[in-house]
Design an enzyme around this catalytic site. Structure first.
Site, mmCIF file in Angstrom:
data_model
loop_
_atom_site.group_PDB
_atom_site.id
_atom_site.type_symbol
_atom_site.label_atom_id
_atom_site.label_comp_id
_atom_site.label_asym_id
_atom_site.label_seq_id
_atom_site.Cartn_x
_atom_site.Cartn_y
_atom_site.Cartn_z
ATOM 1 C CG ASP A 91 38.564 24.472 48.477
ATOM 2 O OD1 ASP A 91 39.056 24.460 49.620
ATOM 3 O OD2 ASP A 91 37.605 25.197 48.161
ATOM 4 C CB SER A 232 46.339 22.636 38.322
ATOM 5 O OG SER A 232 47.639 22.151 38.082
#
Length: 271
Positions: A91, A232
């Site tokens: 995602d 991240s």
């Protein structure tokens, strides 16, 4: 001006920022978030980030980090059934760049080269004219990731570095992807040539946890690993003349916009 803008855009902020991007602070953060007391953070975190807890398996949660890398229930991240589909490994918010003369232009000071990203001149040369997919994960995203293609994977490579945030305020000021700690897999794929799938650490990310760091066969859609706390990034590099990228992804990137994608979704097609 918010906190991150203060840290990245002012001289005083940058002085304060420096120790915050070092590994010891991320390690300390990891220790705290692994503790049982950190479970107290889960409820407020889920509410603030509007996380649909009913979508996840929460039977074995003993710390905040357990919750952060929770598993999603079966069927909620289907893999594209199209055999030719190049799928999103996670995602995230996606931008897709054409690699020209080894160069990727993100924004302002964040121009970076594939060579500096990989720290391997010979490997980097193989991606000239190809594509670079940059998936930026925010804290509310699902933080487990899969292989975008099957094939034979070489042993993972690790590059030490800093732990800047990957939010736009930092991306616009410094070449975060070539400064942050990261690790990547070279994959001799089934039909796409030699590709790279890279995980980039970020501020307060204690660990990048890959399930299979050694060489071996991997399967498209197989879980590759997970991030612990913090937003991240995952970067995928594909050589020239191997794929056709969804046109709307290229158009939105050209306009400086990110596209929200889900793990397993088709983002390109093998030629």
């Amino acid at each position: 001006m918010n906190t991150l803008e203060f840290l990245y855009k002012t001289k005083i902020g940058r002085v304060i920022l420096k120790p915050m991007t070092l590994k010891p602070l991320s390690d300390l953060s990891g220790i705290i978030l692994d503790s049982s007391l950190s479970k107290l953070l889960i409820g407020p975190f889920a509410v603030k980030n509007r996380i649909r807890t009913e979508d996840y398996i929460l039977d074995d949660i003993h710390s905040f980090n357990d919750f952060f890398c929770r598993r999603i229930k079966k069927g909620l991240r289907p893999i594209s059934p199209d055999e030719k589909a190049v799928i999103a490994p996670c995602d995230g918010l996606l931008k897709v760049y054409r690699i020209t003369d080894g160069l990727i232009i993100n924004a302002k000071q964040s121009t970076f080269t594939i060579r500096s990203l990989l720290r391997d001149k010979k490997l980097a040369a193989g991606f000239d004219g190809g594509y670079c997919f940059v998936y930026r994960l925010c804290v509310d995203h699902y933080h487990r990731y899969i292989y975008f293609s099957g094939g034979h994977k070489h042993a993972d490579r690790k590059i030490k570095g800093f732990y800047h945030t990957v939010r736009p305020v930092a991306l616009s000021e410094i070449p975060v992807f070539t400064e942050n700690s990261r690790q990547y897999s070279i994959i001799d794929t089934n039909g796409l040539g030699t590709c790279v799938q890279m995980e980039v650490g970020a501020m307060l990310v204690g660990r990048i946890v890959n399930d299979k760091p050694l060489a071996g066969k991997v399967i498209k859609g197989q879980e590759k690993g997970h991030f612990e706390y913090g937003g991240s990034t995952i970067i995928v590099l594909i050589p020239k003349d191997k794929i056709k990228v969804k046109p709307y992804l290229l158009e939105k990137t050209r306009r400086g916009m990110e596209t929200s994608v889900k793990m397993g979704e088709a983002v390109a097609e093998r030629i």
